[in-house]
Scaffold this motif. Structure first.
Motif, PDB file in Angstrom:
ATOM      1  N   GLY A 415       3.753  -1.190   2.243  1.00 47.83           N
ATOM      2  CA  GLY A 415       4.125  -1.854   3.323  1.00 47.83           C
ATOM      3  C   GLY A 415       2.782  -2.221   4.172  1.00 47.83           C
ATOM      4  O   GLY A 415       2.836  -3.468   4.776  1.00 47.83           O
ATOM      5  N   CYS A 500       9.766  -1.978   1.141  1.00 46.09           N
ATOM      6  CA  CYS A 500       8.643  -1.559   2.157  1.00 46.09           C
ATOM      7  C   CYS A 500       7.762  -2.732   2.416  1.00 46.09           C
ATOM      8  O   CYS A 500       7.111  -2.907   3.435  1.00 46.09           O
ATOM      9  CB  CYS A 500       7.882  -0.196   1.992  1.00 46.09           C
ATOM     10  N   VAL A 521       7.834  -0.560   8.894  1.00 42.90           N
ATOM     11  CA  VAL A 521       8.021   0.134   7.478  1.00 42.90           C
ATOM     12  C   VAL A 521       8.374   1.602   7.837  1.00 42.90           C
ATOM     13  O   VAL A 521       9.196   2.353   7.536  1.00 42.90           O
ATOM     14  CB  VAL A 521       6.625   0.233   6.837  1.00 42.90           C
TER      15      VAL A 521
END
Length: 604
Positions: A415, A500, A521
């Motif tokens: 992420g 993510c 995220v």
């Protein structure tokens, strides 16, 4: 050939005085041309509208007028990097990226071969500093790198905003030589400056503006003759008496001498004389002199005759010619009272080779490797600790996902890298210097999704393999057994990391900051998962058993039985609370991204 016609800014000029003086634009009906084979200077005092004029030519700011680059406006040029090279301020690149890495990344954006980067480093004298970080470059080296970036697409026209400001004489001479060399090769060069001496020293054609309007359009010889005058600078405590004596002796000798007293009262500027003559006058009358030097005086812009208009570097036009006729036919619209066409601030174009550009952007700084190394070290450490008590399931051990953490380190790292894909460029807009934001092109977005997804998959695979090898070394191989639902677990693990990465990327693209991507995220397990878990469960939930068969019947398609297992794995992933929360978050982010992109296009 560059032709600027009727450039007018929509932004009003700010006056120092508080008295109402109307809404004069920063650039007001500015018309001139810069011919090929010539260096043209756009001269004006600070605040006269030089930079604003360049931004109007490049369609960076809204206004009116039109600028032709070899007969075409910039937005109709299919490959702008091959037509116009621009230097506006410092190099718009990440300070941790190397000079060679910056040029190679921009080669993918401009569609140039990667070998062009090394050629340009050698051309601008940075061949020995290719591995130097941009943030560590001196002002002179930064200016050389900026020129290399401008020359990347081998453009015909160069536009530079005060390129020699702050440079040492040696570096300034080198830059002047580069500009003349480009012009001698048939190119067009236009640079701005506030120093008349710099304009006379570098340019073969000088366009003078004041308060956003054209004052003079001259060739270099006419400019030096009308704007620059040699003078003797004198400083004396008896300046007024010395001025009277110099004027009286000049009249007696029937010489044309002009004496101008400066504001402080102790300094004189003597035109038409020499240091020897002024010094002899002061000596004969016993007057002390604290300064006596030859200088080149600068007359005010209003003193330049507008009738000295000329075409490019050619011979000067006949006296009395209107300066607005520098571009043929440019005054016709003004005569009829018609407004010049509007200039719309257009978003910059995406890279010509987006995937290659994105790969070089991502791995051109240490951030990517540092994040992956930290994720790998944290995952291995957590895996060894989780396997110690023997109560954590093997999939959670390999993924290094303890119940205390909202997400495993691999998902958080993916992420973060996804958020940096957009947030990093918004801070350092290498593609669109001065435009403020990365263009929301579909090709660039797909390239970012593909590269960030690929990096997330690579990170997920490396984490599992490294954790498994660490467990084998620490606890032996008996712990590692392939579960029966290995395919479903692999799909879930891959979907988590890729999701993510995409969530961070889209959120950073919407809000234009990296922190927004990281927050998106973290919001998946912290906010969205509890919301999904509150949805109806048990008998109220319908089953998706038999979905692959029904899809096969609906589409009249035949696929291998193995595909049913993959499809069911995807369905189970979405049915999981974290998977459902991630899918919901991605759907919202995609809709928001499309909405902001469409709204931006309407606004442009």
């Amino acid at each position: 050939m560059l032709q600027a016609i009727g450039l007018t800014s929509t932004r009003p000029r700010r006056h120092a005085s508080t008295r109402p003086r109307g809404h004069a634009p920063v650039v007001d009906d500015l018309t001139f041309d810069a011919g090929p084979g010539c260096v043209t200077a756009l001269l004006g005092a600070p605040g006269s509208g030089k930079t604003a004029a360049l931004r109007l030519m490049l369609e960076l700011d809204p206004g009116r007028g039109i600028t032709y680059f070899r007969g075409r406006p910039l937005h109709s040029v299919p490959r702008p990097a091959g037509e116009v090279g621009v230097v506006l301020g410092d190099v718009p690149g990440h300070p941790a990226r190397t000079a060679r890495g910056q040029l190679r990344m921009l080669c993918a954006a401009a569609g140039a071969p990667v070998s062009r980067a090394d050629d340009l480093l050698d051309m601008v004298g940075l061949d020995g500093l290719g591995d130097q970080r941009i943030g560590a470059l001196s002002l002179a080296m930064d200016r050389r790198l900026a020129l290399a970036c401008a020359l990347l697409g081998d453009p015909h026209t160069l536009l530079l905003d005060d390129p020699v400001e702050g440079l040492a004489p040696r570096d300034a001479d080198w830059l002047r030589g580069m500009l003349r060399s480009h012009a001698e090769g048939g190119g067009t060069v236009l640079f701005t400056t506030s120093n008349p001496k710099e304009a006379a020293r570098t340019a073969g054609h000088v366009v003078t503006i004041d308060a956003g309007r054209l004052v003079a359009n001259q060739d270099g010889a006419a400019f030096s003759r009308t704007r620059l005058r040699p003078r003797v600078a004198v400083r004396s405590p008896h300046a007024a008496r010395l001025a009277a004596l110099v004027s009286r002796e000049a009249r007696a000798a029937r010489r044309s001498v002009e004496v101008v007293a400066e504001a402080d009262g102790s300094r004189l500027s003597v035109y038409g004389s020499s240091c020897a003559e002024v010094g002899d006058t002061a000596f004969r009358h016993g007057l002390p002199v604290h300064q006596l030097a030859d200088e080149v005086g600068d007359t005010a812009p209003a003193g330049v005759a507008a009738g000295s208009a000329a075409q490019s570097c050619g011979p000067p036009a006949e006296p009395g010619a209107d300066a607005s006729r520098a571009v043929p036919g440019s005054g016709a619209a003004a005569t009829r009272g018609e407004l010049p066409p509007p200039i719309r601030r257009r978003p910059a174009r995406g890279p010509l080779r987006p995937v290659r550009y994105e790969l070089r952007r991502l791995f051109g700084v240490r951030t990517t490797t540092v994040v992956m190394a930290v994720v790998l070290a944290a995952s291995v450490g957590l895996s060894v600790l989780l396997a110690r008590d023997g109560r954590t399931p093997l999939p959670d051990v390999l993924a290094a996902w303890p119940s205390l953490l909202p997400l495993p380190p691999a998902a958080l790292g993916a992420g973060l890298l996804g958020a940096l894909s957009f947030g990093d460029e918004f801070r350092y807009p290498a593609l669109a210097a001065g435009r403020g934001a990365v263009p929301r092109r579909l090709g660039l977005l797909l390239a970012k999704l593909a590269v960030s997804g690929g990096v997330a998959l690579l990170l997920a695979l490396v984490v599992v393999l490294t954790s498994a090898e660490s467990l084998r070394v620490v606890y032996g191989g008996d712990l590692l057994r392939v579960p029966a639902n290995a395919v479903s677990l692999a799909v879930s693990w891959s979907g988590l990391t890729v999701g993510c990465a995409w969530a961070g990327l889209l959120a950073a693209g919407i809000f234009r900051v990296t922190a927004a991507g990281i927050a998106a995220v973290l919001a998946v397990p912290v906010l969205v998962v509890p919301l999904v878990e509150r949805m109806p469960k048990g008998s109220t939930v319908r089953s998706v058993t038999g979905l692959p068969g029904r899809l096969r019947e609906l589409a009249w398609l035949q696929w291998p039985q193995e595909a049913d297992r993959w499809l069911l794995a995807v369905v189970r992933l979405v049915a999981h609370p974290v998977g459902a929360a991630l899918a919901l978050s991605l759907s919202v982010l995609i809709c928001a991204y499309l909405f902001t992109g469409l709204r931006g296009k309407v606004r442009w």
